[in-house]
Design a protein around this motif. Structure first.
Motif, PDB file in Angstrom:
ATOM      1  N   ASN A 183      52.891 -25.799 -25.239  1.00  0.00           N
ATOM      2  CA  ASN A 183      51.550 -25.559 -25.778  1.00  0.00           C
ATOM      3  C   ASN A 183      51.407 -24.083 -26.141  1.00  0.00           C
ATOM      4  O   ASN A 183      50.762 -23.307 -25.445  1.00  0.00           O
ATOM      5  N   VAL A 184      52.033 -23.697 -27.258  1.00  0.00           N
ATOM      6  CA  VAL A 184      51.995 -22.307 -27.712  1.00  0.00           C
ATOM      7  C   VAL A 184      51.201 -22.215 -29.010  1.00  0.00           C
ATOM      8  O   VAL A 184      51.628 -22.749 -30.039  1.00  0.00           O
ATOM      9  N   PRO A 185      50.039 -21.568 -28.997  1.00  0.00           N
ATOM     10  CA  PRO A 185      49.224 -21.467 -30.215  1.00  0.00           C
ATOM     11  C   PRO A 185      49.759 -20.399 -31.158  1.00  0.00           C
ATOM     12  O   PRO A 185      50.524 -19.510 -30.747  1.00  0.00           O
ATOM     13  N   LEU A 186      49.365 -20.501 -32.414  1.00  0.00           N
ATOM     14  CA  LEU A 186      49.651 -19.408 -33.330  1.00  0.00           C
ATOM     15  C   LEU A 186      48.902 -18.178 -32.844  1.00  0.00           C
ATOM     16  O   LEU A 186      47.757 -18.270 -32.400  1.00  0.00           O
ATOM     17  N   ASP A 187      49.549 -17.045 -32.922  1.00  0.00           N
ATOM     18  CA  ASP A 187      48.970 -15.803 -32.390  1.00  0.00           C
ATOM     19  C   ASP A 187      47.787 -15.362 -33.252  1.00  0.00           C
ATOM     20  O   ASP A 187      47.968 -14.960 -34.403  1.00  0.00           O
ATOM     21  N   PRO A 188      46.551 -15.412 -32.742  1.00  0.00           N
ATOM     22  CA  PRO A 188      45.386 -15.038 -33.551  1.00  0.00           C
ATOM     23  C   PRO A 188      45.318 -13.552 -33.872  1.00  0.00           C
ATOM     24  O   PRO A 188      44.574 -13.139 -34.772  1.00  0.00           O
ATOM     25  N   LYS A 189      46.101 -12.747 -33.159  1.00  0.00           N
ATOM     26  CA  LYS A 189      46.090 -11.301 -33.401  1.00  0.00           C
ATOM     27  C   LYS A 189      46.863 -10.935 -34.654  1.00  0.00           C
ATOM     28  O   LYS A 189      46.695  -9.834 -35.189  1.00  0.00           O
ATOM     29  N   ILE A 190      47.723 -11.832 -35.123  1.00  0.00           N
ATOM     30  CA  ILE A 190      48.482 -11.584 -36.351  1.00  0.00           C
ATOM     31  C   ILE A 190      47.617 -12.028 -37.527  1.00  0.00           C
ATOM     32  O   ILE A 190      47.357 -13.220 -37.707  1.00  0.00           O
ATOM     33  N   ILE A 191      47.158 -11.089 -38.314  1.00  0.00           N
ATOM     34  CA  ILE A 191      46.196 -11.390 -39.374  1.00  0.00           C
ATOM     35  C   ILE A 191      46.819 -12.205 -40.497  1.00  0.00           C
ATOM     36  O   ILE A 191      46.185 -13.098 -41.054  1.00  0.00           O
ATOM     37  N   ASN A 192      48.051 -11.912 -40.840  1.00  0.00           N
ATOM     38  CA  ASN A 192      48.748 -12.713 -41.844  1.00  0.00           C
ATOM     39  C   ASN A 192      49.189 -14.014 -41.181  1.00  0.00           C
ATOM     40  O   ASN A 192      50.122 -14.038 -40.385  1.00  0.00           O
ATOM     41  N   THR A 193      48.504 -15.108 -41.503  1.00  0.00           N
ATOM     42  CA  THR A 193      48.778 -16.370 -40.814  1.00  0.00           C
ATOM     43  C   THR A 193      50.180 -16.904 -41.091  1.00  0.00           C
ATOM     44  O   THR A 193      50.744 -17.623 -40.270  1.00  0.00           O
ATOM     45  N   SER A 194      50.740 -16.563 -42.243  1.00  0.00           N
ATOM     46  CA  SER A 194      52.115 -16.982 -42.527  1.00  0.00           C
ATOM     47  C   SER A 194      53.091 -16.342 -41.553  1.00  0.00           C
ATOM     48  O   SER A 194      54.029 -16.984 -41.072  1.00  0.00           O
ATOM     49  N   ASP A 195      52.860 -15.073 -41.237  1.00  0.00           N
ATOM     50  CA  ASP A 195      53.710 -14.385 -40.264  1.00  0.00           C
ATOM     51  C   ASP A 195      53.574 -15.023 -38.885  1.00  0.00           C
ATOM     52  O   ASP A 195      54.565 -15.192 -38.163  1.00  0.00           O
ATOM     53  N   SER A 196      52.341 -15.355 -38.507  1.00  0.00           N
ATOM     54  CA  SER A 196      52.109 -15.987 -37.215  1.00  0.00           C
ATOM     55  C   SER A 196      52.804 -17.338 -37.138  1.00  0.00           C
ATOM     56  O   SER A 196      53.436 -17.677 -36.126  1.00  0.00           O
ATOM     57  N   TYR A 197      52.706 -18.108 -38.211  1.00  0.00           N
ATOM     58  CA  TYR A 197      53.352 -19.426 -38.255  1.00  0.00           C
ATOM     59  C   TYR A 197      54.863 -19.299 -38.102  1.00  0.00           C
ATOM     60  O   TYR A 197      55.487 -20.014 -37.302  1.00  0.00           O
ATOM     61  N   LEU A 198      55.451 -18.410 -38.892  1.00  0.00           N
ATOM     62  CA  LEU A 198      56.911 -18.271 -38.864  1.00  0.00           C
ATOM     63  C   LEU A 198      57.397 -17.794 -37.504  1.00  0.00           C
ATOM     64  O   LEU A 198      58.442 -18.237 -37.012  1.00  0.00           O
ATOM     65  N   GLN A 199      56.645 -16.904 -36.884  1.00  0.00           N
ATOM     66  CA  GLN A 199      57.039 -16.402 -35.575  1.00  0.00           C
ATOM     67  C   GLN A 199      57.087 -17.526 -34.554  1.00  0.00           C
ATOM     68  O   GLN A 199      58.034 -17.633 -33.758  1.00  0.00           O
ATOM     69  N   THR A 200      56.087 -18.395 -34.590  1.00  0.00           N
ATOM     70  CA  THR A 200      56.048 -19.510 -33.643  1.00  0.00           C
ATOM     71  C   THR A 200      57.071 -20.577 -34.009  1.00  0.00           C
ATOM     72  O   THR A 200      57.738 -21.141 -33.132  1.00  0.00           O
TER      73      THR A 200
END
Length: 468
Positions: free
Chosen positions: A169-186
């Motif tokens: 249960n790992v959410p996309l990091d809301p602190k990363i403003i570029n949501t594409s970057d957050s998605y790829l990281q997860t």
């Protein structure tokens, strides 16, 4: 939701846009190229698209008329015929198919139920990972174990996860403003790798959907099994609300899951890339523009990537409507099998290499048709500097971000061939609300935003054609 040439001076091009001709002096002297006013040319492009653009209507036909376009399905075959028809309608004569391998994967019936020790079974909305192994249509039952970090996973002793069902249960990091970057990281996390989890002895994987939405809609994800996997475990995703509720329950008591998935893979087939082009008047060098024609099987594939498909068609329509005389060949590739294999993009890159075609630029659009903000320039620093002076022409259209340096869409294999790449950058804050889900439908797309993106792409293609 996923690469050297000398630039002509900005104000010295050979042909005028919009059917303007080289002016000749009455004395009979050699023709003198007329200087282009790029602000005017940008406006002509924008005005044509914003008043006469057909991208939104085309998207309605593609999504509502055809619907899901998953690889190796009748929906994809209909999309191929539709795309070819659209190219013919705008006056494109050079259209052809390029066959690429495509896996045949059938989702089938699927269900997930959970219960606490003395409770009743409760149904949870879920989606199998694309290309996942199923359970053979039989119930797979096991205790759920919660893991939320790689350190937790590494701390598990041998046997602790044997025959368990791992829940991440790992959410996309809301602190990363570029949501594409957050998605790829997860998405790159080993925690959501079925191969990694299978090596622990676990017999299934459940993950929290990779989404920015706060609802209970599950979002699909592609699975990658490693060649040395002795066991290929089934994997599935659940909505964020179910995921958070499940974690709360697991912190209090034991939870058992019952998974039933009839998903199965069959022998592969072929699906075609659709390629259309306007041949160059000066040379055969290629400027290629691409988007994926296929979609997931669970939604209409509007933002992913119906918007990119219709923007590509709109570029060629606009150039034809304005009577533009392009220097280089301007080509559109609508890629097959982007969602569950990527064979279309690999096939096109192999074709370019084999034919030794000279590509001077490749641009991808696969970000949902939202308001354009710029272009990510995946190319050498020298070439990036050549693009930098063009910013002033894009600024009046809200396009300002030229600082990003990665293009990860279907054009990415062309980077190995030293082709400069670019990717349309948009406002992605809503993209992952709908990405890879049933919510990816036509009504999520704004007509004006879609057309603004098509205009920005056409303007970029125009600049490259005039100056590279």
């Amino acid at each position: 939701m996923k690469k050297i040439f000398i630039i002509l001076p900005l104000f010295l091009s050979g042909f005028l846009f919009s059917q303007k001709k080289i002016q000749k002096k009455p004395t009979g002297r050699a023709a003198i190229p007329v200087k282009l006013n790029y602000h005017d040319e940008f406006k002509k492009i924008s005005d044509e698209i914003m008043t006469n653009g057909r991208a939104y209507e085309n998207l309605g036909e593609l999504t509502k008329g055809i619907g899901p376009r998953f690889s190796a399905t009748a929906g994809y075959a209909k999309a191929v015929e539709w795309a070819e028809k659209k190219f013919r309608e705008i006056g494109i004569n050079m259209i052809w198919r390029q066959e690429a391998k495509a896996p045949v994967w059938i989702r089938g019936k699927e269900s997930l139920q959970i219960k606490i020790e003395n409770g009743d079974w409760k149904n949870i909305r879920m989606l199998s990972f694309g290309n996942s192994e199923g359970t053979g249509g039989k119930d797979l039952t096991g205790e759920i174990v919660l893991i939320n970090s790689t350190s937790e996973l590494n701390a598990m002793s041998i046997g602790q996860l044997k025959d368990k069902i791992v829940f991440v249960n790992v959410p996309l990091d809301p602190k990363i403003i570029n949501t594409s970057d957050s998605y790829l990281q997860t998405a790159k996390s080993k925690l959501i790798s079925a191969s990694v989890i299978a090596k622990t002895g676990a017999k299934a994987l459940i993950i929290r959907s990779l989404t920015t939405a706060n609802d209970d809609t599950p979002h699909a994800k592609m699975i990658y099994y490693e060649p040395d996997d002795k066991v290929k475990i089934p994997a599935l995703s659940i909505g964020v609300r179910s995921a958070d509720e499940l974690e709360k329950t697991l912190k209090k008591q034991k939870v058992t899951a019952k998974i039933n998935m009839s998903a199965e893979s069959k022998a592969s087939t072929t699906n075609p890339n659709i390629i259309a082009e306007i041949q160059g008047n000066k040379d055969s060098k290629v400027i290629v523009l691409g988007a994926q024609l296929d979609s997931w099987d669970i939604g209409e594939g509007a933002i992913d990537d119906g918007t990119g498909v219709v923007q590509c068609i709109e570029v060629l329509r606009t150039l034809k409507a304005l009577g533009y005389e392009n220097n280089h060949t301007i080509r559109v590739v609508l890629y097959a099998n982007s969602e569950n294999g990527g064979q279309g993009r690999e096939m096109y890159a192999a074709f370019v290499k084999k034919k030794d075609e000279k590509h001077i630029f490749a641009l991808g659009t696969d970000a949902g048709g939202y308001s354009p903000r710029g272009f990510s320039l995946d190319m050498s620093p020298q070439r990036r500097r050549l693009v930098s002076p063009w910013k002033e022409y894009f600024l009046p259209y809200g396009v300002y971000d030229f600082d990003q340096t990665e293009a990860i869409q279907d054009i990415s294999p062309l980077k190995k061939l030293d082709i400069p790449l670019a990717e349309l950058v948009v406002d992605t804050q809503r993209y992952f609300d709908y990405h890879h889900s049933k919510q990816d439908t036509f009504d999520k797309v704004n007509k004006r935003e879609l057309l603004l993106g098509a205009a920005a792409i056409t303007q970029m293609i125009f600049m490259v054609d005039k100056n590279w």
